[in-house]
Write an enzyme that holds these catalytic residues in place. Structure first.
Site, mmCIF file in Angstrom:
data_model
loop_
_atom_site.group_PDB
_atom_site.id
_atom_site.type_symbol
_atom_site.label_atom_id
_atom_site.label_comp_id
_atom_site.label_asym_id
_atom_site.label_seq_id
_atom_site.Cartn_x
_atom_site.Cartn_y
_atom_site.Cartn_z
ATOM 1 N N SER A 51 0.862 -1.282 0.028
ATOM 2 C CA SER A 51 -0.013 0.051 -0.050
ATOM 3 C C SER A 51 0.803 1.443 0.098
ATOM 4 C CB SER A 51 -1.150 0.067 1.228
ATOM 5 O OG SER A 51 -2.017 0.767 1.151
ATOM 6 N N GLU A 59 -9.077 -4.802 -4.444
ATOM 7 C CA GLU A 59 -8.414 -4.079 -3.715
ATOM 8 C C GLU A 59 -9.226 -3.160 -2.715
ATOM 9 O OE1 GLU A 59 -5.208 -3.668 -2.916
ATOM 10 O OE2 GLU A 59 -3.921 -4.668 -4.480
ATOM 11 N N HIS A 85 -7.511 -5.953 -0.219
ATOM 12 C CA HIS A 85 -6.328 -4.794 -0.058
ATOM 13 C C HIS A 85 -5.550 -5.709 1.193
ATOM 14 C CE1 HIS A 85 -3.858 -1.250 -0.448
ATOM 15 N NE2 HIS A 85 -4.028 -1.208 0.712
#
EC number: 3.1.1.1
Length: 561
Positions: free
Chosen positions: A221, A353, A466
């Protein structure tokens, strides 16, 4: 105090490298550090762990909004057996994110402080200065405003793959990225902290069994984004030799800006500082307490999205900036000019995601909200205002991603897929293509698996959310309870891929599915319950967004996307 110091010194004098019966003590450039041994199930040899080693001075007082300075030396043996405080952030959110993503079996209560420039090291217990093991430096995620090194226990990766794992911290949010756009506060302090940590690794990691000539930076991330920024930055030249970006690259929209004035003035006014000059602003902001800066963050609500309010005035991130130091040019220009650190590079994304974690943590689409087309357009318009996407593209995107359906569930899924593509999928492909075109070895992956220890609130149809890949990378199925044999084997395979890449710049190895290079054929690896080669990741989505944006502006792809 004297007796405790004497005890630590006695340990330092009796320790023998490779003797796990004695707690490990290691020399650094600033002084000795005492670690501890921890066990990994299935291994007779423990892992040596060193927690909270300072790599820079505490960034307090005049060092707030300033480049990090080398740590002060110490004379006695420093106890490095407890987790360091994470960098200043919203404590409730920081703890919540940690509890969701950690690979540790046990939960720990986190502390937070402006004094946070520390790193953690995990290395095989029989290390010596001559071990010359590959070094893997982890940069945590959290939107440049949350997270810390101690959420990630590197013992499984170190034990299974015989590597040295280093998890670093860096200043976040206002502390890490406040900028006036000039010499008074250039910004990118968090990235400068990352560079300082890499310098520390070069100077010290050999004493922990690592090879300073074989350093891989990897992150997820905002950590993957930071890895991508460091690839583009001249400051990090020769500080690392391979790189892995998981769910984050330099083109993530909304994470970089050339114009700091709006958010800087907003922060200054909220802090009660005069905005007459940059010098006045910075002087005033340095006088604020840590608690006062936290209150400013709460008042500004810096990145929460919602369906309510004026969608054209959504709040901003405190972001990376064009500072002329870390980033001499716009990342897009640097990539196009091919003038950057062309190291072997893995770039990857998860299948969904924006499936559950990000909508939940940021509040931009609570699970109980039903969407119709009108609400979907409103939400994506707010998202567009943060990312620089022209609003008139949004209705077309909604139709494409919902396939014209009026079903609320399909609309919701389509909106989240669109956000995931704009924020992660499309930028990852574009950066990978740019890196590939320099001739540097490049690999891509897409991860799709449902972790057995996911939150019970997470929908079962969100497979590949994610940060899901991070569980496999750090051996969570091995360290935590309840994982299936399939999940454990998936984690072992992923750790092997990552460590092979750290060793020689190629993830392939004996007994592993073949991972093709990302060349003009754009082969990539689909990782999950079934791991196999595939081609042209997100090709249709990349074409849609690049062509749509090209019609609206002269640049081939938007500066922020």
């Amino acid at each position: 105090m004297f007796l405790s110091t004497l005890f630590l010194v006695s340990l330092a004098t009796c320790v023998i490298c490779g003797n796990p019966s004695s707690p490990p003590v290691v020399d650094t450039a600033h002084g000795k550090v005492l670690g501890k041994h921890v066990n990994v199930e299935g291994f007779s040899q423990p892992v040596a762990v060193f927690l909270g080693i300072p790599f820079a001075k505490p960034p307090l007082g005049s060092l707030r909004f300033a480049p990090p300075q080398p740590a002060e030396p110490w004379s006695s043996v420093k106890n490095a057996t407890t987790y360091p405080p994470m960098c200043s952030q919203d404590a409730a959110r920081g703890q919540a994110v940690n509890d969701l993503i950690t690979n540790r079996k046990e939960k720990i209560h986190l502390e937070f402080s402006e004094d946070c420039l520390y790193l953690n090291i995990y290395t095989p217990a029989d290390f010596s200065k001559n071990s010359r093991l590959p070094v893997m430096v982890w940069i945590h995620g959290g939107g440049l405003k949350l997270g810390g090194a101690s959420s990630f226990d590197g013992r499984a990766l170190s034990a299974y793959e015989n590597v040295v794992v280093v998890a670093i911290q860096y200043r976040l949010s206002i502390w890490g990225f406040f900028s006036t756009g000039d010499e008074h506060s250039r910004g990118n302090w968090g990235h400068l902290d990352q560079v300082a940590a890499l310098h520390w690794v070069q100077d010290n990691i050999a004493n922990f069994g690592g090879d300073p000539g074989s350093v891989t930076i990897f992150g997820e991330s905002a950590g993957g984004y930071s890895v991508s920024i460091l690839i583009l930055s001249p400051l990090s030249k020769n500080l690392f030799h391979r790189a892995i970006s998981e769910s984050g690259v330099a083109f993530i929209p909304g994470m970089f800006t050339k114009d700091v004035r709006p958010i800087t003035e907003q922060i200054a006014v909220t802090a009660g500082c005069k905005t007459t000059t940059s010098a006045v602003i910075v002087h005033c902001m340095r006088q604020k307490t840590e608690e006062e800066l936290l209150e400013i963050m709460h008042k500004l609500n810096l990145y929460k999205l919602s369906l309510q309010g004026d969608t054209k005035n959504s709040d901003q991130f405190v972001t990376s900036v064009l500072d002329g130091v870390v980033l001499p040019k716009d990342p897009k220009e640097i990539l196009a000019e091919k003038n950057f650190n062309t190291v072997p590079y893995i770039v990857g994304i998860n299948k969904q995601e924006c499936g559950w974690l990000l909508p939940t943590m940021t509040g931009f689409l609570p699970a109980d909200v039903k969407l119709d087309k009108k609400k979907a357009i409103a939400l994506l318009e707010q998202f567009a205002s943060m990312t620089g996407i022209p609003e008139d593209i949004i209705p077309v995107a909604v139709e494409k991603y919902t396939k014209g359906s009026d079903d609320p569930d399909q609309i919701r899924e389509g909106v989240l897929d669109a956000m995931g593509d704009v924020a992660f999928g499309v930028p990852s492909v574009i950066v990978s293509r740019g890196h590939r075109d320099t001739g540097a070895p490049t690999y891509m992956y897409e991860y799709q698996y449902y972790p057995s220890f996911s939150s019970p609130q997470r929908p079962k149809n969100v497979v590949g959310d994610h940060a899901d890949d991070v569980y496999s990378v750090f051996g969570a199925p091995i360290l935590r309870e309840g994982a299936s044999e399939e999940e454990i084997n998936l984690s072992k395979m992923v750790m092997k891929f990552w460590a092979n890449f750290a060793r020689n710049g190629n993830p392939n190895g004996k007994g592993l599915p073949h991972w093709p290079k990302y060349d003009q054929k754009e082969g990539y690896l689909h990782i999950g319950g079934t791991t196999q080669q595939a081609q042209r990741l997100k090709e249709e989505e990349v074409t849609f967004w690049t062509q749509s944006l090209a019609k609206k502006q002269p640049q081939p792809y938007h500066n922020e996307l």
